[in-house]
Scaffold this motif. Structure first.
Motif, PDB file in Angstrom:
ATOM      1  N   TYR A 231       0.844  -1.204   0.000  1.00  0.00           N
ATOM      2  CA  TYR A 231       0.000   0.000   0.000  1.00  0.00           C
ATOM      3  C   TYR A 231       0.875   1.248   0.000  1.00  0.00           C
ATOM      4  O   TYR A 231       1.866   1.340   0.718  1.00  0.00           O
ATOM      5  CB  TYR A 231      -0.910   0.000   1.224  1.00  0.00           C
ATOM      6  CG  TYR A 231      -1.762   1.248   1.345  1.00  0.00           C
ATOM      7  CD1 TYR A 231      -2.919   1.408   0.582  1.00  0.00           C
ATOM      8  CD2 TYR A 231      -1.401   2.278   2.212  1.00  0.00           C
ATOM      9  CE1 TYR A 231      -3.693   2.547   0.682  1.00  0.00           C
ATOM     10  CE2 TYR A 231      -2.169   3.426   2.321  1.00  0.00           C
ATOM     11  CZ  TYR A 231      -3.315   3.555   1.552  1.00  0.00           C
ATOM     12  OH  TYR A 231      -4.076   4.693   1.655  1.00  0.00           O
ATOM     13  N   PHE A 233       0.852   5.478   0.402  1.00  0.00           N
ATOM     14  CA  PHE A 233       0.140   6.694   0.787  1.00  0.00           C
ATOM     15  C   PHE A 233       0.243   7.746  -0.313  1.00  0.00           C
ATOM     16  O   PHE A 233       1.227   7.796  -1.055  1.00  0.00           O
ATOM     17  CB  PHE A 233       0.730   7.287   2.070  1.00  0.00           C
ATOM     18  CG  PHE A 233       0.469   6.482   3.306  1.00  0.00           C
ATOM     19  CD1 PHE A 233      -0.754   6.550   3.944  1.00  0.00           C
ATOM     20  CD2 PHE A 233       1.462   5.678   3.845  1.00  0.00           C
ATOM     21  CE1 PHE A 233      -0.991   5.821   5.098  1.00  0.00           C
ATOM     22  CE2 PHE A 233       1.234   4.952   5.002  1.00  0.00           C
ATOM     23  CZ  PHE A 233      -0.002   5.018   5.630  1.00  0.00           C
ATOM     24  N   TYR A 235       0.812  11.582  -0.596  1.00  0.00           N
ATOM     25  CA  TYR A 235       1.284  12.657   0.284  1.00  0.00           C
ATOM     26  C   TYR A 235       2.377  13.450  -0.413  1.00  0.00           C
ATOM     27  O   TYR A 235       2.924  13.029  -1.424  1.00  0.00           O
ATOM     28  CB  TYR A 235       1.845  12.080   1.589  1.00  0.00           C
ATOM     29  CG  TYR A 235       3.137  11.325   1.416  1.00  0.00           C
ATOM     30  CD1 TYR A 235       4.369  11.928   1.675  1.00  0.00           C
ATOM     31  CD2 TYR A 235       3.154  10.002   0.951  1.00  0.00           C
ATOM     32  CE1 TYR A 235       5.561  11.241   1.499  1.00  0.00           C
ATOM     33  CE2 TYR A 235       4.341   9.314   0.772  1.00  0.00           C
ATOM     34  CZ  TYR A 235       5.536   9.931   1.045  1.00  0.00           C
ATOM     35  OH  TYR A 235       6.710   9.262   0.858  1.00  0.00           O
ATOM     36  N   THR A 272       0.927  10.495  10.141  1.00  0.00           N
ATOM     37  CA  THR A 272       0.741  11.237   8.899  1.00  0.00           C
ATOM     38  C   THR A 272       1.523  12.547   8.906  1.00  0.00           C
ATOM     39  O   THR A 272       1.957  13.035   9.951  1.00  0.00           O
ATOM     40  CB  THR A 272      -0.748  11.548   8.683  1.00  0.00           C
ATOM     41  OG1 THR A 272      -1.249  12.302   9.812  1.00  0.00           O
ATOM     42  CG2 THR A 272      -1.543  10.261   8.543  1.00  0.00           C
ATOM     43  N   GLN A 276      -2.160  15.398   4.468  1.00  0.00           N
ATOM     44  CA  GLN A 276      -2.902  14.151   4.324  1.00  0.00           C
ATOM     45  C   GLN A 276      -4.266  14.257   5.010  1.00  0.00           C
ATOM     46  O   GLN A 276      -4.367  14.815   6.109  1.00  0.00           O
ATOM     47  CB  GLN A 276      -2.120  12.984   4.928  1.00  0.00           C
ATOM     48  CG  GLN A 276      -0.888  12.579   4.138  1.00  0.00           C
ATOM     49  CD  GLN A 276      -0.245  11.333   4.704  1.00  0.00           C
ATOM     50  OE1 GLN A 276       0.442  11.391   5.723  1.00  0.00           O
ATOM     51  NE2 GLN A 276      -0.481  10.201   4.061  1.00  0.00           N
ATOM     52  N   HIS A 278      -7.118  12.259   6.833  1.00  0.00           N
ATOM     53  CA  HIS A 278      -7.313  10.990   7.514  1.00  0.00           C
ATOM     54  C   HIS A 278      -8.544  10.239   7.023  1.00  0.00           C
ATOM     55  O   HIS A 278      -8.543   9.007   6.942  1.00  0.00           O
ATOM     56  CB  HIS A 278      -7.395  11.225   9.025  1.00  0.00           C
ATOM     57  CG  HIS A 278      -6.085  11.604   9.636  1.00  0.00           C
ATOM     58  ND1 HIS A 278      -5.897  11.727  10.995  1.00  0.00           N
ATOM     59  CD2 HIS A 278      -4.868  11.877   9.073  1.00  0.00           C
ATOM     60  CE1 HIS A 278      -4.645  12.056  11.246  1.00  0.00           C
ATOM     61  NE2 HIS A 278      -4.006  12.164  10.092  1.00  0.00           N
ATOM     62  N   ILE A 281      -7.646   8.274   3.937  1.00  0.00           N
ATOM     63  CA  ILE A 281      -6.849   7.087   4.247  1.00  0.00           C
ATOM     64  C   ILE A 281      -7.744   5.976   4.792  1.00  0.00           C
ATOM     65  O   ILE A 281      -7.651   4.816   4.375  1.00  0.00           O
ATOM     66  CB  ILE A 281      -5.749   7.430   5.268  1.00  0.00           C
ATOM     67  CG1 ILE A 281      -4.773   8.447   4.685  1.00  0.00           C
ATOM     68  CG2 ILE A 281      -5.017   6.171   5.711  1.00  0.00           C
ATOM     69  CD1 ILE A 281      -3.776   8.978   5.698  1.00  0.00           C
ATOM     70  N   ASP A 284      -9.759   4.490   1.963  1.00  0.00           N
ATOM     71  CA  ASP A 284      -8.945   3.647   1.088  1.00  0.00           C
ATOM     72  C   ASP A 284      -8.702   2.272   1.702  1.00  0.00           C
ATOM     73  O   ASP A 284      -8.796   1.237   1.024  1.00  0.00           O
ATOM     74  CB  ASP A 284      -7.591   4.321   0.813  1.00  0.00           C
ATOM     75  CG  ASP A 284      -7.703   5.470  -0.172  1.00  0.00           C
ATOM     76  OD1 ASP A 284      -8.757   5.594  -0.819  1.00  0.00           O
ATOM     77  OD2 ASP A 284      -6.727   6.235  -0.278  1.00  0.00           O
TER      78      ASP A 284
END
Length: 399
Positions: A231, A233, A235, A272, A276, A278, A281, A284
């Motif tokens: 995975y 992120f 960012y 984080t 970003q 939350h 996230i 996802d």
């Protein structure tokens, strides 16, 4: 320093007095859970009272009280009064299962080190802030602005005390803040956010000899863990905080060897960086979990147990620059600002107040939550010097 009373305050710093006060706080068990921080708050209140300063306790929950005190300023002519808030938390993490060589509540001194739970994180920083306020008062320093101290409960779990302070507007007049979390007396101006998630998969029990008759919740979770390894992120790299991180902290599931497990729970600690979101996230990861569960016939959910934003103050802010100038004036060194991975009560205060926040404390960050936690006494005393000097410089004094 401009005001001879500021130097007088510096001269009042007494090593044995400072060590004894910190040892008094260390001796009080405020491990969270359950916290029980009221006894620490009372010790601080009583110490300030003995120095001629008042402090009040504000009970957040039974046995758990914040403590608040202030040196009220005289007001700078023609200017809006500045208000500097010193803040630190009163709770500690548990002592853990690994045996300590030093009594975690004994405050044992060995050379330049003082051992005990909370020495570094962060009763050392709290004690230094209280003493800085006390020495300014005893020296007769007349601040033009107001200096506040707030000792909070519950930071180690959910920032309970800071949330209470914010909801009650108890420091809404703040124009700047210092939080004395461990930084080895270096100026931190940013910290990561914390997103703690609990992922749960639900299957169907069956006899272990007939697994085809059930739905294995652990198998579903294992596939989710495999997907997490790849995975990525979304960012932007932060110059002080770098990249986000993810840690699998706990996994629980199953009933016994010969039963197909119908539930498995996994916790994630995600740190984080600014920018970003939350909620994105969480969404996802829920989609990812659902994708691995669906082919197996398993159900799933993701719950949020902690949601604290990343915090940053611009290094160009005058308060941050003043902090660096104070360090240079005291010790003749230029110390660059930096960021840190842990979170603080700034996650609550930052969005609420919108003021510059400096993280500066005498503790060693790598010792936080460790057995045989300790603090260097020299660094502890230096932090007192920094706090009182910064307060006088930022708030202004009457000569």
């Amino acid at each position: 320093m401009g005001n001879p009373n500021v130097q007088k305050a510096m001269d009042l710093i007494n090593e044995q007095e400072a060590v004894n006060f910190l040892r008094e706080l260390i001796a009080i068990n405020s491990v969270n859970p359950p916290g029980a921080e009221t006894a620490v708050a009372e010790a601080i209140r009583d110490h300030l009272a003995a120095a001629g300063l008042s402090a009040e306790l504000d009970e957040v929950e039974p046995g758990r009280s914040n403590v608040l005190s202030a040196l009220t300023g005289t007001g700078a002519e023609g200017e809006e009064q500045r208000v500097l808030v010193f803040s630190g938390h009163l709770d500690t993490v548990p002592t853990g299962n690994i045996p300590w060589q030093h009594d975690p509540f004994g405050g044992e001194r060995v050379g330049n080190k003082l051992y005990g739970r909370g020495t570094t994180d962060m009763k050392g920083g709290v004690a230094a802030m209280v003493l800085a306020m006390e020495y300014l008062h005893r020296a007769g320093v007349k601040l033009q602005g107001t200096l506040r101290f707030v000792g909070t409960v519950g930071e180690e779990v959910d920032c309970l005390g800071a949330k209470a302070v914010a909801s009650k507007g108890q420091v809404n007049d703040a124009t700047a803040m210092v939080i004395s979390e461990p930084s080895t007396n270096r100026p931190f101006i940013a910290h990561k956010g914390a997103l703690w998630l609990e992922a749960v998969t639900y299957g169907k029990t069956a006899h272990g000899s007939m697994p085809d008759q059930g739905v294995n919740a652990i198998t579903a979770m294992a596939r989710f863990i495999h997907e997490l390894e790849s995975y990525s992120f979304t960012y932007e790299h932060h110059p002080l905080l770098g990249s986000p991180t993810m840690n699998i902290g706990v996994i629980q599931g199953g009933v016994k060897t010969n039963v197909v497990p119908d539930q498995c729970t996994l916790t994630l600690d995600i740190r984080t960086v600014p920018g970003q979101e939350h909620a994105l996230i969480t969404g996802d990861l829920h989609k990812l979990l659902a994708q691995v569960c669906e082919p197996l016939g398993a159900q799933c959910e993701i719950r949020v147990s902690n949601d604290l934003p990343a915090v940053t103050t611009a290094k160009e802010h005058p308060f941050i620059q003043l902090s660096q100038e104070t360090i240079k004036n005291l010790w003749g060194t230029d110390v660059p600002v930096s960021g840190v991975n842990y979170y603080t009560d700034a996650s609550i205060y930052g969005p609420h107040l919108g003021v510059p926040i400096l993280i500066y404390g005498p503790g060693e960050p790598t010792l936080a939550h460790q057995p045989d936690e300790w603090i260097e006494i020299d660094r502890y005393l230096d932090s007192i010097r920094f706090y009182l000097t910064l307060a006088a410089a930022y708030l202004g004094t009457e000569v």
